[in-house]
Motif scaffolding. Structure first.
Motif, PDB file in Angstrom:
ATOM      1  N   GLY A   1      11.225  42.944 -16.864  1.00 51.71           N
ATOM      2  CA  GLY A   1      10.551  44.223 -17.013  1.00 51.71           C
ATOM      3  C   GLY A   1      11.054  45.078 -18.158  1.00 51.71           C
ATOM      4  O   GLY A   1      10.588  46.200 -18.335  1.00 51.71           O
ATOM      5  N   LYS A   2      11.991  44.545 -18.944  1.00 51.22           N
ATOM      6  CA  LYS A   2      12.538  45.336 -20.050  1.00 51.22           C
ATOM      7  C   LYS A   2      11.465  45.682 -21.081  1.00 51.22           C
ATOM      8  O   LYS A   2      11.320  46.846 -21.470  1.00 51.22           O
ATOM      9  CB  LYS A   2      13.657  44.554 -20.766  1.00 51.22           C
ATOM     10  N   SER A   3      10.720  44.659 -21.490  1.00 48.87           N
ATOM     11  CA  SER A   3       9.709  44.891 -22.519  1.00 48.87           C
ATOM     12  C   SER A   3       8.638  45.852 -22.028  1.00 48.87           C
ATOM     13  O   SER A   3       8.186  46.720 -22.766  1.00 48.87           O
ATOM     14  CB  SER A   3       9.058  43.579 -22.931  1.00 48.87           C
ATOM     15  N   THR A   4       8.249  45.681 -20.768  1.00 51.28           N
ATOM     16  CA  THR A   4       7.235  46.558 -20.203  1.00 51.28           C
ATOM     17  C   THR A   4       7.714  48.009 -20.210  1.00 51.28           C
ATOM     18  O   THR A   4       6.970  48.918 -20.582  1.00 51.28           O
ATOM     19  CB  THR A   4       6.921  46.136 -18.759  1.00 51.28           C
ATOM     20  N   MET A   5       8.970  48.185 -19.833  1.00 51.91           N
ATOM     21  CA  MET A   5       9.543  49.529 -19.832  1.00 51.91           C
ATOM     22  C   MET A   5       9.489  50.131 -21.239  1.00 51.91           C
ATOM     23  O   MET A   5       9.092  51.273 -21.425  1.00 51.91           O
ATOM     24  CB  MET A   5      10.990  49.438 -19.328  1.00 51.91           C
ATOM     25  N   LEU A   6       9.874  49.336 -22.238  1.00 52.64           N
ATOM     26  CA  LEU A   6       9.863  49.830 -23.612  1.00 52.64           C
ATOM     27  C   LEU A   6       8.442  50.187 -24.054  1.00 52.64           C
ATOM     28  O   LEU A   6       8.219  51.203 -24.700  1.00 52.64           O
ATOM     29  CB  LEU A   6      10.461  48.793 -24.561  1.00 52.64           C
ATOM     30  N   LYS A   7       7.510  49.333 -23.677  1.00 55.49           N
ATOM     31  CA  LYS A   7       6.125  49.609 -24.064  1.00 55.49           C
ATOM     32  C   LYS A   7       5.616  50.862 -23.391  1.00 55.49           C
ATOM     33  O   LYS A   7       4.825  51.619 -23.946  1.00 55.49           O
ATOM     34  CB  LYS A   7       5.229  48.414 -23.737  1.00 55.49           C
ATOM     35  N   MET A   8       6.080  51.092 -22.167  1.00 56.32           N
ATOM     36  CA  MET A   8       5.662  52.294 -21.443  1.00 56.32           C
ATOM     37  C   MET A   8       6.261  53.538 -22.099  1.00 56.32           C
ATOM     38  O   MET A   8       5.573  54.534 -22.298  1.00 56.32           O
ATOM     39  CB  MET A   8       6.091  52.184 -19.984  1.00 56.32           C
ATOM     40  N   ILE A   9       7.532  53.433 -22.457  1.00 58.68           N
ATOM     41  CA  ILE A   9       8.180  54.567 -23.115  1.00 58.68           C
ATOM     42  C   ILE A   9       7.465  54.911 -24.411  1.00 58.68           C
ATOM     43  O   ILE A   9       7.328  56.068 -24.790  1.00 58.68           O
ATOM     44  CB  ILE A   9       9.671  54.219 -23.398  1.00 58.68           C
ATOM     45  N   ASN A  10       6.958  53.861 -25.080  1.00 61.53           N
ATOM     46  CA  ASN A  10       6.298  54.087 -26.360  1.00 61.53           C
ATOM     47  C   ASN A  10       4.798  54.347 -26.244  1.00 61.53           C
ATOM     48  O   ASN A  10       4.083  54.318 -27.239  1.00 61.53           O
ATOM     49  CB  ASN A  10       6.558  52.899 -27.290  1.00 61.53           C
ATOM     50  N   GLY A  11       4.349  54.560 -25.018  1.00 60.70           N
ATOM     51  CA  GLY A  11       2.944  54.921 -24.835  1.00 60.70           C
ATOM     52  C   GLY A  11       1.974  53.806 -25.159  1.00 60.70           C
ATOM     53  O   GLY A  11       0.851  54.063 -25.592  1.00 60.70           O
ATOM     54  N   LEU A  12       2.379  52.564 -24.966  1.00 60.20           N
ATOM     55  CA  LEU A  12       1.476  51.446 -25.233  1.00 60.20           C
ATOM     56  C   LEU A  12       0.834  50.934 -23.958  1.00 60.20           C
ATOM     57  O   LEU A  12      -0.281  50.449 -23.962  1.00 60.20           O
ATOM     58  CB  LEU A  12       2.229  50.302 -25.922  1.00 60.20           C
ATOM     59  N   VAL A  13       1.575  51.015 -22.855  1.00 61.30           N
ATOM     60  CA  VAL A  13       0.968  50.753 -21.545  1.00 61.30           C
ATOM     61  C   VAL A  13       1.271  51.976 -20.678  1.00 61.30           C
ATOM     62  O   VAL A  13       2.216  52.715 -20.939  1.00 61.30           O
ATOM     63  CB  VAL A  13       1.510  49.467 -20.873  1.00 61.30           C
ATOM     64  N   PHE A  14       0.436  52.196 -19.691  1.00 64.06           N
ATOM     65  CA  PHE A  14       0.592  53.384 -18.856  1.00 64.06           C
ATOM     66  C   PHE A  14       0.833  52.975 -17.415  1.00 64.06           C
ATOM     67  O   PHE A  14       0.274  51.982 -16.957  1.00 64.06           O
ATOM     68  CB  PHE A  14      -0.657  54.261 -18.974  1.00 64.06           C
ATOM     69  N   PRO A  15       1.671  53.723 -16.701  1.00 60.42           N
ATOM     70  CA  PRO A  15       1.996  53.323 -15.325  1.00 60.42           C
ATOM     71  C   PRO A  15       0.755  53.290 -14.436  1.00 60.42           C
ATOM     72  O   PRO A  15      -0.119  54.146 -14.551  1.00 60.42           O
ATOM     73  CB  PRO A  15       2.981  54.403 -14.853  1.00 60.42           C
ATOM     74  N   ASP A  16       0.678  52.256 -13.560  1.00 63.29           N
ATOM     75  CA  ASP A  16      -0.393  52.189 -12.562  1.00 63.29           C
ATOM     76  C   ASP A  16      -0.169  53.265 -11.509  1.00 63.29           C
ATOM     77  O   ASP A  16      -1.097  53.869 -11.000  1.00 63.29           O
ATOM     78  CB  ASP A  16      -0.400  50.820 -11.865  1.00 63.29           C
ATOM     79  N   SER A  17       1.107  53.456 -11.167  1.00 60.72           N
ATOM     80  CA  SER A  17       1.450  54.561 -10.269  1.00 60.72           C
ATOM     81  C   SER A  17       2.762  55.148 -10.766  1.00 60.72           C
ATOM     82  O   SER A  17       3.503  54.487 -11.481  1.00 60.72           O
ATOM     83  CB  SER A  17       1.600  54.048  -8.832  1.00 60.72           C
ATOM     84  N   GLY A  18       3.046  56.376 -10.398  1.00 64.47           N
ATOM     85  CA  GLY A  18       4.234  57.040 -10.923  1.00 64.47           C
ATOM     86  C   GLY A  18       3.916  57.701 -12.247  1.00 64.47           C
ATOM     87  O   GLY A  18       2.759  57.720 -12.691  1.00 64.47           O
ATOM     88  N   LYS A  19       4.963  58.212 -12.899  1.00 63.77           N
ATOM     89  CA  LYS A  19       4.729  58.992 -14.108  1.00 63.77           C
ATOM     90  C   LYS A  19       5.708  58.635 -15.196  1.00 63.77           C
ATOM     91  O   LYS A  19       6.809  58.155 -14.938  1.00 63.77           O
ATOM     92  CB  LYS A  19       4.921  60.485 -13.784  1.00 63.77           C
ATOM     93  N   CYS A  20       5.297  58.899 -16.419  1.00 64.04           N
ATOM     94  CA  CYS A  20       6.183  58.732 -17.556  1.00 64.04           C
ATOM     95  C   CYS A  20       6.069  60.010 -18.393  1.00 64.04           C
ATOM     96  O   CYS A  20       4.967  60.400 -18.782  1.00 64.04           O
ATOM     97  CB  CYS A  20       5.741  57.507 -18.350  1.00 64.04           C
ATOM     98  N   LEU A  21       7.195  60.694 -18.578  1.00 59.99           N
ATOM     99  CA  LEU A  21       7.156  61.980 -19.277  1.00 59.99           C
ATOM    100  C   LEU A  21       7.950  61.918 -20.567  1.00 59.99           C
ATOM    101  O   LEU A  21       9.015  61.302 -20.626  1.00 59.99           O
ATOM    102  CB  LEU A  21       7.755  63.080 -18.398  1.00 59.99           C
ATOM    103  N   PHE A  22       7.416  62.563 -21.596  1.00 61.60           N
ATOM    104  CA  PHE A  22       8.163  62.710 -22.837  1.00 61.60           C
ATOM    105  C   PHE A  22       8.185  64.194 -23.183  1.00 61.60           C
ATOM    106  O   PHE A  22       7.140  64.825 -23.298  1.00 61.60           O
ATOM    107  CB  PHE A  22       7.513  61.910 -23.962  1.00 61.60           C
ATOM    108  N   GLU A  23       9.378  64.757 -23.317  1.00 59.53           N
ATOM    109  CA  GLU A  23       9.538  66.201 -23.528  1.00 59.53           C
ATOM    110  C   GLU A  23       8.703  66.969 -22.501  1.00 59.53           C
ATOM    111  O   GLU A  23       7.941  67.865 -22.844  1.00 59.53           O
ATOM    112  CB  GLU A  23       9.161  66.569 -24.963  1.00 59.53           C
ATOM    113  N   SER A  24       8.829  66.560 -21.260  1.00 59.62           N
ATOM    114  CA  SER A  24       8.154  67.106 -20.075  1.00 59.62           C
ATOM    115  C   SER A  24       6.634  67.069 -20.124  1.00 59.62           C
ATOM    116  O   SER A  24       5.966  67.724 -19.339  1.00 59.62           O
ATOM    117  CB  SER A  24       8.592  68.531 -19.743  1.00 59.62           C
ATOM    118  N   LYS A  25       6.067  66.322 -21.075  1.00 63.43           N
ATOM    119  CA  LYS A  25       4.600  66.156 -21.066  1.00 63.43           C
ATOM    120  C   LYS A  25       4.291  64.737 -20.616  1.00 63.43           C
ATOM    121  O   LYS A  25       4.949  63.785 -21.028  1.00 63.43           O
ATOM    122  CB  LYS A  25       4.032  66.390 -22.459  1.00 63.43           C
ATOM    123  N   GLU A  26       3.271  64.610 -19.783  1.00 65.23           N
ATOM    124  CA  GLU A  26       2.980  63.296 -19.247  1.00 65.23           C
ATOM    125  C   GLU A  26       2.340  62.405 -20.313  1.00 65.23           C
ATOM    126  O   GLU A  26       1.463  62.833 -21.063  1.00 65.23           O
ATOM    127  CB  GLU A  26       2.048  63.401 -18.031  1.00 65.23           C
TER     128      GLU A  26
END
Lengths: 270, 330, 259
Positions: A39-64
């Protein structure tokens, strides 16, 4: 600056990341550890806004960061400008005709004029030791050079967060060492680093904090890299190392590897 | 099936380019719509894929090998729009970088191999799948589509060749470009395709398609829902109208040769053009007697012969030197 | 489709592997041609791709239109002279291309010749030789310069990007297919049958790889803020080499119109 709240993602019915929560502060340097496909690559892609969580949230500078927020081109542009991502497969990342255009690509998308582009490209090439490569076609370069071009291309637009997916894969020891030092240097200059790897030898050098992924695609541990590497039992449970794995603590320095016994392949090939 | 330079009249090439360019523009628009912003990398990759498909040597009966075109397969995998663009990009690269197929007839080559082949095979595959809904129906559709599509493309090529003698001939009725009429071009082109190449194309397409279907079915394009009728109609109309266009330009443009070109450029002041008869044409192939080229003012002929001679001797000298060097190393 | 009539090597068990060997050779030659692009060549690279493209297209049209053997002959001589000054590797490539075009053309026209219906078509092999020399010289152009030249001719960014990407992907996928084919060759051990099935496996794997890489490439572009613009035009100089090239073309064109 970066936060994940029980984020999950699955790809084609297969879970790739499960219930991941973490927080990364500005200027931190974090290693993502885990076996292949954890899941490392997936996590990185999520952090970089390339894939989006199916459930849960990903925030950057408190913006989703979600499909919806990224569909606003202004927001997306500002976001991608702050993020720099070097893919595991650099081949896929280099898509321009020559090295100069490759490094200039991001700058031109931002809208710098050509003189500024030239200056910034030269800086980035100097930084990565690629001066003189401007007119070469990226696909004719060696693996190490390609990695450097990808790095220069990302650094040219001066991102705040630098994420690298398995940056040491396929590099010779000398280039790997160079990259390690280069990344530490970038971190010292204030860039937030997020690096995924399964090269245990270099974890300590690259970052103080390590996040370990288990084979069930969840975050297994989140602790200082020193103590994680000492916890061999934990590494075994995450299936990152095998039973022959051990730590040498002789002659003043420590390193990790696994001895091949009766033809068993080394764990760092993992 | 790549048409080389000088077999089609420039007029035919122009007509085919005029047809191919808007068709590709429509394809680009549809592909962008369908695949959103993923289009560019996908088409680039798929162009490389179709280029590589043409490089696989397939075993044919009689110990020979041949290669597939892959347009049918590409259409089944990524849809006809992206397939047309991909195969076109592959053809452009082949023509420019590899000298495979001419540059002027690029429009014709694109029309045959990048438009007719993918669209015909795609529609046939779709129709067959509608009738036989099982997986066997799907594979059969692709096989039949590939066979018919390849032969349709070959037929289009044959027609383009075959109309040349009637639309591009000099005053005495002798052909300027491809000298074979339809009665020769069609059987010569169709026999190998109907008997051998079509089957190889079908087998290769189904083989790869079924492999991908088994290994990673999500990689295959999902059928989008309707709304494409108008564009399909446009493409079909194009395919049907081209032969008419080609024949219509025949009478008007058939004689549009060098002479008229000279008149055009010199704005109506025709220059003394001596049309070359057959006899003169043939004597060219004789070995430059007395270092002059027959029919050319002697000085010009002498200079040309000299240039040619110098160039050839440099080439021979350098190649020989290269060979000697290699030998002395070995 | 074209089929080569060369007999397969008759080494018993290996006979059935001829298609794998042939595919391997084709892949290697294509890759080496693209690799040769990254050379430091001679004077020819000083001619701007824009002039090269325009001149070549113009000459190809003239050759196609021409009914005069000596215009075609002049084109051949001038190009042979240019070829003679190339580096050996480039020279060999252009000559091989020209020879193939000429030979193929002779074969195709021969029947018409014997039927006595050839007419001007008997010029076709010679014209084919001329066009192949022109195209051969053009094919030495560096591909990235060619796309800049197209940009100057107002080709849309979309097209340029697709072309650039295709050539890159061609290298990546080509190397990948080469390795897969080599693996296939080693595993087949000259075995019989199954030719299509194993080739389909290779082809299918190549497609999946290409799909995966195109998705990644798309993501990489998104990451770097791709907004649809591609590459600006470079500067268009006019040096000695360019002037020479354009002059030579103009001279040939003059011959076309005045003879």
């Amino acid at each position: 600056m970066l936060e994940m709240i029980s984020a999950s993602y699955s790809y084609g019915g297969q879970p790739a990341l499960r219930n991941a929560s973490l927080k990364i502060e500005k200027g931190e340097s974090v290693c993502l550890l885990g076996a292949n496909g954890s899941g490392k690559s997936t996590m990185l892609k999520m952090i970089n806004g390339l894939v989006f969580p199916d459930s849960g949230k990903c925030l950057f500078e408190s913006k989703e960061i979600s499909r919806k927020s990224m569909s606003d081109p202004r927001f997306a542009k500002a976001f991608y400008r702050k993020m720099g991502f070097v893919f595991q497969n650099v081949e896929a990342q280099l898509f321009c005709a020559d090295v100069y255009d490759e490094v200039a690509f991001g700058l031109r998308q931002i809208g710098f004029d050509e003189t500024e582009v030239r200056m910034k490209v030269e800086d980035a090439l100097k930084l990565t030791g690629l001066l003189g490569f401007e007119k070469r076609a990226p696909y004719h370069l060696s693996g190490g050079e390609k990695k450097k071009v990808a790095l220069a291309a990302v650094l040219a637009s001066d991102p705040e967060v630098l994420s690298l997916d398995e940056p040491l894969n396929g590099l010779d020891p000398r280039t790997a060492r160079w990259l390690c030092e280069f990344l530490q240097d970038q971190n010292a200059k204030g860039k937030t680093l997020i690096i995924s790897t399964h090269n245990l030898e270099l974890v300590q050098e690259m970052s103080r904090r390590a996040i370990l992924f288990g084979e069930d695609h969840t975050i297994f541990a989140d602790m200082p890299s020193m103590s994680l590497l000492d916890d061999i039992d934990m590494l075994k449970r995450a299936n990152l190392v095998d039973e022959y794995y051990h730590k040498h603590q002789d002659s003043g320095h420590s390193h990790f590897h696994s001895h091949s016994v009766s033809g068993k392949p080394g764990a760092d090939k993992g | 099936m790549h048409i080389p330079e000088n077999y089609l009249s420039p007029a035919t090439c122009a007509v085919m380019a005029v047809v191919a360019v808007p068709a590709l523009a429509v394809c680009a628009k549809k592909a962008k719509q369908e695949l959103s912003n993923e289009t560019v990398p996908l088409i680039g990759m798929c162009a490389a894929f179709s280029f590589l498909l043409m490089m696989f040597n397939l075993p044919l009966p009689g110990g020979t090998t041949g290669h597939a075109v892959g347009g049918a397969l590409a259409a089944a995998l990524v849809g006809p729009w992206a397939a047309a663009l991909s195969v076109s990009a592959a053809l452009v690269i082949q023509a420019v970088l590899f000298g495979d197929g001419g540059i002027l007839p690029l429009g014709a080559n694109i029309f045959n191999m990048a438009i007719i082949l993918p669209f015909v095979s795609y529609f046939i595959a779709k129709a067959v799948k509608k009738v036989v809904k099982s997986q066997a129906g799907e594979f059969a559709g692709i096989a039949i589509g590939a066979y018919v599509g390849l032969n349709a493309a070959a037929l289009a090529t044959a027609i383009e060749f075959g109309i040349q003698p009637s639309i591009a001939a000099d005053a005495s009725g002798l052909p300027l470009y491809c000298p074979y009429p339809l009665s020769i071009a069609i059987p010569a082109m169709m026999m190998p395709h109907l008997l051998v190449a079509g089957f190889a194309e079908a087998a290769f397409s189904v083989g790869i398609y079924s492999f991908i279907k088994r290994v990673s079915p999500i990689s295959i394009r999902q059928e989008s829902k309707g709304g494409n009728k108008l564009v399909y109609a446009f493409i079909s109309a194009l395919i049907l109208l081209v032969p008419l266009g080609l024949l219509a330009q025949g009478t008007a443009w058939g004689e549009w040769g060098a002479e008229e070109m000279a008149e055009l450029v010199e704005s109506g002041s025709p220059l003394g053009f001596t049309p070359w008869g057959m006899e003169n044409g043939f004597s060219f192939s004789a070995l430059l007697p007395d270092y002059t080229v027959p029919g050319i003012p002697e000085v010009v002929g002498y200079i040309l012969s000299a240039i040619c001679g110098v160039a050839l001797s440099i080439i021979i000298f350098r190649l020989a030197a290269g060979l000697l060097k290699k030998k002395s190393i070995a | 489709m074209k089929s080569s009539k060369k007999p397969s090597p008759s080494r018993g068990g290996l006979k059935n592997d001829a298609f794998v060997d042939k595919s391997l050779i084709t892949f290697i030659s294509v890759l080496s041609i693209i690799r040769a692009q990254d050379r430091q060549d001679s004077w020819i690279d000083r001619v701007n791709a824009f002039y090269k493209l325009c001149c070549s297209l113009f000459l190809i049209v003239l050759v196609a239109l021409s009914r005069s053997p000596y215009f075609v002959f002049a084109v051949i001589s001038v190009h042979l002279l240019a070829v003679a000054l190339l580096k050996t590797a480039s020279m060999k490539r252009v000559l091989a291309l020209a020879a193939t075009a000429f030979g193929f053309s002779c074969l195709m026209i021969a029947p018409a010749f014997f039927m006595g219906k050839a007419g001007f078509a008997s010029l076709i092999p010679v014209k084919a030789l001329a066009s192949a020399l022109i195209a051969g010289m053009l094919s030495l152009v560096k591909f990235q310069e060619l796309t800049s030249a197209l940009k100057r001719l107002h080709a849309p960014d979309f097209l340029l990007m697709v072309l650039d990407l295709s050539i890159r992907s061609l290298v990546m996928l080509g190397e990948f297919s080469l390795e897969t084919l080599q693996a296939l060759k080693m595993r087949r051990l000259g075995g019989r049958g199954g030719g299509y099935r194993s080739l389909a496996g290779v082809g299918g794997t190549v497609f999946l790889k290409s799909k995966e890489m195109s998705e990644e490439m798309h993501q990489a572009m998104v990451c770097r803020g791709f907004a649809g613009t591609y590459r600006p035009m470079g500067k268009l100089g006019f040096g000695l080499a360019n002037a020479g090239w354009v002059l030579a073309t103009a001279g040939l064109a003059a011959l076309f119109f005045f003879t």
